[in-house]
Motif scaffolding. Structure first.
Motif, mmCIF file in Angstrom:
data_model
loop_
_atom_site.group_PDB
_atom_site.id
_atom_site.type_symbol
_atom_site.label_atom_id
_atom_site.label_comp_id
_atom_site.label_asym_id
_atom_site.label_seq_id
_atom_site.Cartn_x
_atom_site.Cartn_y
_atom_site.Cartn_z
ATOM 1 N N ILE A 1 -7.899 20.939 1.372
ATOM 2 C CA ILE A 1 -7.003 21.842 2.107
ATOM 3 C C ILE A 1 -5.743 21.095 2.525
ATOM 4 C CG2 ILE A 1 -6.715 23.072 4.293
ATOM 5 C CD1 ILE A 1 -9.680 23.906 4.034
ATOM 6 N N ILE A 2 -5.930 19.873 3.007
ATOM 7 C CA ILE A 2 -4.758 19.110 3.463
ATOM 8 C C ILE A 2 -3.856 18.763 2.281
ATOM 9 C CG2 ILE A 2 -4.067 16.888 4.409
ATOM 10 C CD1 ILE A 2 -6.076 17.233 6.508
ATOM 11 N N ASN A 3 -4.495 18.324 1.179
ATOM 12 C CA ASN A 3 -3.723 17.968 -0.014
ATOM 13 C C ASN A 3 -2.872 19.143 -0.479
ATOM 14 O OD1 ASN A 3 -2.835 16.747 -2.402
ATOM 15 N ND2 ASN A 3 -4.648 17.468 -3.518
ATOM 16 N N PHE A 4 -3.532 20.282 -0.693
ATOM 17 C CA PHE A 4 -2.791 21.430 -1.211
ATOM 18 C C PHE A 4 -1.842 22.000 -0.167
ATOM 19 C CE2 PHE A 4 -6.202 21.371 -4.372
ATOM 20 C CZ PHE A 4 -5.421 21.420 -5.503
ATOM 21 N N GLY A 5 -2.282 21.943 1.082
ATOM 22 C CA GLY A 5 -1.411 22.421 2.159
ATOM 23 C C GLY A 5 -0.088 21.675 2.170
ATOM 24 N N PHE A 6 -0.202 20.335 2.057
ATOM 25 C CA PHE A 6 1.020 19.523 2.056
ATOM 26 C C PHE A 6 1.887 19.821 0.844
ATOM 27 C CE2 PHE A 6 -0.579 16.510 5.284
ATOM 28 C CZ PHE A 6 0.605 16.372 5.987
ATOM 29 N N LEU B 1 0.829 -1.214 0.000
ATOM 30 C CA LEU B 1 0.000 0.000 0.000
ATOM 31 C C LEU B 1 0.859 1.257 0.000
ATOM 32 C CD1 LEU B 1 -2.951 -0.801 2.416
ATOM 33 C CD2 LEU B 1 -3.075 -0.200 0.003
ATOM 34 N N LEU B 2 2.052 1.117 0.596
ATOM 35 C CA LEU B 2 2.935 2.271 0.716
ATOM 36 C C LEU B 2 3.401 2.741 -0.662
ATOM 37 C CD1 LEU B 2 3.562 3.684 3.263
ATOM 38 C CD2 LEU B 2 5.663 2.379 3.492
ATOM 39 N N GLU B 3 3.496 1.740 -1.599
ATOM 40 C CA GLU B 3 3.921 2.129 -2.944
ATOM 41 C C GLU B 3 2.747 2.661 -3.757
ATOM 42 O OE1 GLU B 3 6.703 -0.979 -4.679
ATOM 43 O OE2 GLU B 3 6.152 -1.813 -2.720
ATOM 44 N N LEU B 4 1.564 2.196 -3.368
ATOM 45 C CA LEU B 4 0.368 2.598 -4.113
ATOM 46 C C LEU B 4 -0.039 4.028 -3.769
ATOM 47 C CD1 LEU B 4 -1.548 1.054 -6.065
ATOM 48 C CD2 LEU B 4 -3.101 0.842 -4.126
ATOM 49 N N LEU B 5 0.044 4.333 -2.493
ATOM 50 C CA LEU B 5 -0.376 5.662 -2.034
ATOM 51 C C LEU B 5 0.784 6.333 -1.320
ATOM 52 C CD1 LEU B 5 -3.884 4.975 -0.421
ATOM 53 C CD2 LEU B 5 -3.428 5.963 -2.648
ATOM 54 N N THR B 6 0.941 7.605 -1.570
ATOM 55 C CA THR B 6 1.930 8.360 -0.801
ATOM 56 C C THR B 6 1.338 8.640 0.579
ATOM 57 O OG1 THR B 6 1.040 10.487 -1.467
ATOM 58 C CG2 THR B 6 2.709 9.508 -2.909
ATOM 59 N N PRO B 7 2.175 8.937 1.573
ATOM 60 C CA PRO B 7 1.650 9.235 2.915
ATOM 61 C C PRO B 7 0.552 10.304 2.895
ATOM 62 C CG PRO B 7 4.017 9.053 3.008
ATOM 63 C CD PRO B 7 3.640 8.907 1.569
ATOM 64 N N ILE B 8 0.748 11.340 2.074
ATOM 65 C CA ILE B 8 -0.265 12.392 2.011
ATOM 66 C C ILE B 8 -1.572 11.813 1.497
ATOM 67 C CG2 ILE B 8 -0.884 14.638 1.030
ATOM 68 C CD1 ILE B 8 2.145 15.023 0.530
ATOM 69 N N GLN B 9 -1.456 10.994 0.465
ATOM 70 C CA GLN B 9 -2.671 10.385 -0.092
ATOM 71 C C GLN B 9 -3.373 9.512 0.930
ATOM 72 O OE1 GLN B 9 -0.999 8.574 -3.596
ATOM 73 N NE2 GLN B 9 -1.842 10.166 -4.932
ATOM 74 N N MET B 10 -2.572 8.822 1.735
ATOM 75 C CA MET B 10 -3.175 7.980 2.769
ATOM 76 C C MET B 10 -3.981 8.823 3.760
ATOM 77 S SD MET B 10 -0.499 5.128 3.959
ATOM 78 C CE MET B 10 0.076 3.861 2.851
ATOM 79 N N VAL B 11 -3.363 9.916 4.192
ATOM 80 C CA VAL B 11 -4.043 10.780 5.151
ATOM 81 C C VAL B 11 -5.328 11.314 4.533
ATOM 82 C CG1 VAL B 11 -3.912 12.946 6.423
ATOM 83 C CG2 VAL B 11 -1.938 11.416 6.364
ATOM 84 N N VAL B 12 -5.212 11.804 3.290
ATOM 85 C CA VAL B 12 -6.384 12.391 2.632
ATOM 86 C C VAL B 12 -7.460 11.333 2.434
ATOM 87 C CG1 VAL B 12 -7.214 13.460 0.513
ATOM 88 C CG2 VAL B 12 -5.063 14.206 1.514
#
Lengths: 98, 716
Positions: free
Chosen positions: B705-710, B650-661
């Motif tokens: 907001i979180i996506n763009f903020g990051f 999953l770590l390769e599929l989604l970046t940490p930011i994507q996971m949070v979002v």
């Protein structure tokens, strides 16, 4: 009937005797209800639960952060929001004066 | 049968009914539901009162050759129109569907319980008083004079200990006596003689054989129901006004035939300015005149007493009750000081300004962990079973068979989804709620949280469904019916549907917790609670009306009654299984059909501006989010399946930011389908859709907001 005259009377009484609102009571204090100055709905609900003028109530708990308070009325405990409690005018029970 | 005219109809006539309709009425927490459960067992149905969001509990049993329909009315303190519960109860009792009321009274709290009894008396429907918790009262060395009680009320008064089932079936015998033979007195005499023989016994032993032939001796005695005025009469001034109003109403009565309210009741309620009763009168000129007169009368009375009418009437009822209690209370030993019990100690701790909050948080975690761990265990077993059976089906019918897809993957898969994804959490959760409710903890939480909840436009009671929401939103939203006004109900439902439930937590733990660490979970929680706060503020500002003050009884702690808990758990689960599950099944089939025709691929495309551009997620997550509506943790399950098939973690599929979002959006974006259904049933589809849209908006806003903020943060 003029609401004002009653309020005036009450204010006078407040000045001279020991009338106060429920929120000012100490924990564990037993008081007698004089008057409930709330709206019709709240007043009716309180009356149905036994909070009517002349009834003895005991304040037992204060919630933290200016929250509601708990009273014992007719043997059952009742939680009343602080805003409403401040509209309940009570006087010291004779027993606590002596 | 009619109680109003016993003389012309019922004298000398035996009522050969074989169905007796009983309404159980009483204050909250008096043991009404215990008696109801003792009597009806598992044959209960939960529904709503027609057109109202008030729960209706009905049960049946056969006893001594009669069929009993028992309706457990909501626990209320009075018959005014303050809450829907009160209106519903009043209308039902008066509706002629009720043969007899059983008024359950808590012996340890007689004064307030009798207040409600007095109100019921005014409805002039046959009634039995069941005095519950006599064992506790007797432990305090206090007894009641039942003979005197029966003399005063002229009604059967029976002692019961509901939790042991003592005296419960005698209530039914008495009901038969009153409804069928229309003669309570014979029974009394018999019982009294027994009582005098066995004086040491606490409970009456009624060895009464019901034979219809016996009734002949009954016929000879004339029977009239008591003249209630003696007990319930008010002071002279009030009585005069009531009498004069009653006379006016009597001449007006042709218009009132559709209502069965007694004249006196109508007169009292007119004086009290009861909105429902005024409605009855205000449709013609003559009625309006009566209303005008009632206004003048009320003003006169209020002038004399210097109080408003409800306070006058309540005070008079309470002073009547006081007189009765002085007559019936038998105190054996004077004991003024009550001993401090364990219950008092727990009460002190759970409302303490520091420990109280610690315990509250512990309870929340307790609900979450127990719901989750029990549910997860069973869900695991079910999933394994589904995989085994799927293999079997695929090998026997072929995996690409369209019918297999529709009925197995869609239908059975949807069913297992409902069972494994929701039901296994819902059942243990109902069980925990019942324990919390029956023990009396929840009002303490409301006490502690009242101040904070006021800033969201509701009072402390809202915290009760919100706590329940940590386990399962579906049940918790249904629990919002405890709120008094429609406005508070709506806000509570909206807030509760945003609480992260056990299923949502699986995503957060499985994705963020596993790959990013504990701190991120805390951050997500913080964001979630801020959103709850903001939504509360928005609704507080936009919904018309004002926040009402908390008035709530806080009854003593007690050991939960296992009979009630198990039965209630089952009854509630049953309701969920038969009402929400079929819809989920159908939805599963529809989704599968859409998948077969590849209809969901365009969904990804349509959603991609939102998912890809705004939230910065991979396009494929669009479908997962759609699936998440059906079953929240499905979005994570599908995500890991995808990762598996691509042979990546999953770590390769989604970046940490994507996971949070992704986690945040699934936490917030919309309640699960079952919750939406409950939401609509509790309020309306319009409100359910509005709430869903609001939550989608909030989720996208926060996610974006979180996506763009990051991204900005990283680019710096």
């Amino acid at each position: 009937m003029s609401e004002e005259s009653i309020n005036n009377k009450e204010n006078q009484m407040k000045g001279t005797s020991l009338n106060k609102c429920l929120t000012e009571c100490e924990k564990g204090e037993e008081v007698i209800v004089i008057r409930v100055n709330a709206g019709r709905n709240a007043k009716t609900r309180l009356a149905n639960l036994g909070v009517v003028p002349g009834v003895k109530i005991t304040k037992t708990k204060n919630a933290p952060f200016k929250g509601p308070l708990e009273i014992i009325v007719k043997g059952s405990s009742l939680v009343i929001g602080r805003g409403l409690a401040s509209k309940i005018i009570v006087k010291c029970n004779e027993a606590c004066l002596t | 049968m009619s109680y109003h005219s016993p003389h012309n109809k019922s004298r000398n006539v035996i009522n050969f009914k074989d169905t007796i309709n009983i309404a159980l009425a009483g204050n909250p927490n008096v043991g009404k539901s215990v008696i109801f459960n003792q009597l009806t067992g598992l044959s209960q149905t939960i529904g709503n009162w027609p057109g109202k969001t008030v729960e209706r509990m009905e049960g049946h049993l056969a006893f001594l050759g009669y069929h009993f329909n028992i309706v457990d009315l909501p626990g209320i303190y009075s018959l005014s129109t303050f809450s829907l519960e009160e209106i519903v109860s009043r209308e039902y009792v008066i509706s002629k569907k009720v043969d007899i009321i059983i008024n359950v009274i808590d012996a340890t709290n007689l004064e307030r319980n009798l207040f409600f009894t007095f109100q019921l008396l005014e409805l002039k429907v046959p009634m039995i008083l069941a005095i519950n918790q006599m064992d506790i009262l007797r432990k305090r060395n206090i007894d009641l004079d039942f003979k005197e009680l029966e003399r005063i009320f002229k009604l059967p008064v029976l002692p019961v200990v509901a939790i042991h089932g003592t005296g419960v079936h005698q209530l039914l015998e008495e009901a038969i006596e009153l409804v069928v033979y229309r003669h309570p007195h014979k029974h009394y005499k018999k019982r009294r003689s027994i009582e005098s023989k066995h004086h040491s016994h606490h409970y009456y032993r009624v060895e009464h054989v019901h034979e219809r032939s016996k009734s002949e001796e009954v016929i000879k005695k004339s029977f009239s129901f008591p003249d209630l005025n003696q007990v319930t009469s008010f002071g002279k001034e009030v009585e005069l006004k009531i009498e004069s109003l009653s006379k006016m109403i009597k001449s007006f009565q042709r218009n009132l035939s559709s209502y069965n309210y007694p004249l006196r009741f109508l007169a009292i309620k007119l004086l009290e300015r009861d909105s429902e009763i005024i409605k009855i009168f205000s449709d013609n000129e003559e009625g309006k005149e009566i209303i005008e007169v009632s206004h003048t009368y009320r003003e006169e009375l209020e002038d004399i007493h210097g109080e408003d009418i409800n306070t006058i009437i309540s005070s008079e009822i309470y002073s009547n009750i006081k007189k009765i209690i002085d007559l019936i209370l038998i105190t054996k030993i004077k004991k003024n000081k009550k001993r401090r019990t364990l219950a008092d100690f727990i009460d002190h701790l759970t409302t303490h300004s520091i420990f109280g909050y610690i315990i509250l948080i512990a309870v929340l975690f307790g609900i979450y962990f127990s719901t989750f761990s029990i549910g997860d265990f069973i869900a695991g077993l079910l999933d394994d079973a589904l995989i085994v059976w799927s293999d079997f089906i695929y090998t026997s019918f072929g995996e690409d068979n369209v019918w297999v897809k529709v009925f197995w993957d869609g239908g059975v898969g949807g069913l297992f989804g409902a069972i494994g994804g929701v039901l296994v959490y819902v059942i243990p959760f109902f069980f925990i709620i019942e324990i919390l409710q029956d023990s009396g903890y929840l009002p303490r939480a409301a006490f502690l949280m009242d101040r904070i909840m006021h800033s969201l436009g509701v009072h402390g009671k809202t915290i009760i469904p919100m706590i329940l929401g940590f386990g399962c939103n579906v049940a918790a939203c249904a629990g919002c019916r405890i709120m008094e006004t429609e406005r508070e109900k709506k806000i509570s439902i909206a807030l509760t549907s945003l609480v992260p439930c056990a299923a949502t937590m699986t995503i957060v733990l499985g994705l963020v917790g596993r790959y990013l660490g504990f701190y991120w979970i805390l951050i997500l929680f913080l964001i979630n609670f801020s959103v709850i706060f903001i939504v509360g503020r928005i609704l507080n500002k936009t919904l018309p009306g004002q926040c009402t003050e908390l008035i709530m009884e806080m009854h003593e702690y007690r050991l939960p009654n296992y009979v009630v808990i198990f039965k209630q758990t089952w009854v509630r689960s049953k309701e969920f299984i038969f009402k929400a599950m079929p819809i989920m099944l159908i939805l599963g089939i529809i989704l599968e059909i859409l998948l077969i025709f590849n209809a969901l691929e365009p969904v990804n495309v349509i959603l991609s501006p939102v998912t890809v551009l705004w939230l910065g997620l991979p396009a494929i997550t669009g479908v997962f989010l759609i699936y998440g509506i059906l079953r929240k943790e499905l979005s994570l399950v599908l995500l890991s399946i995808l990762a598996n098939s691509l042979n990546v973690s999953l770590l390769e599929l989604l970046t940490p930011i994507q996971m949070v979002v992704f986690s945040l959006v699934t936490m917030l974006y919309v309640p699960c389908f079952a919750t939406i259904i409950i939401l609509a049933k509790q309020t309306s589809w319009k409100f359910a859709i509005q709430i869903s849209l609001l939550e989608i908006f909030m989720a996208l806003l926060v996610g974006g907001i979180i996506n763009f903020g990051f991204q900005i943060f990283i680019s710096l």
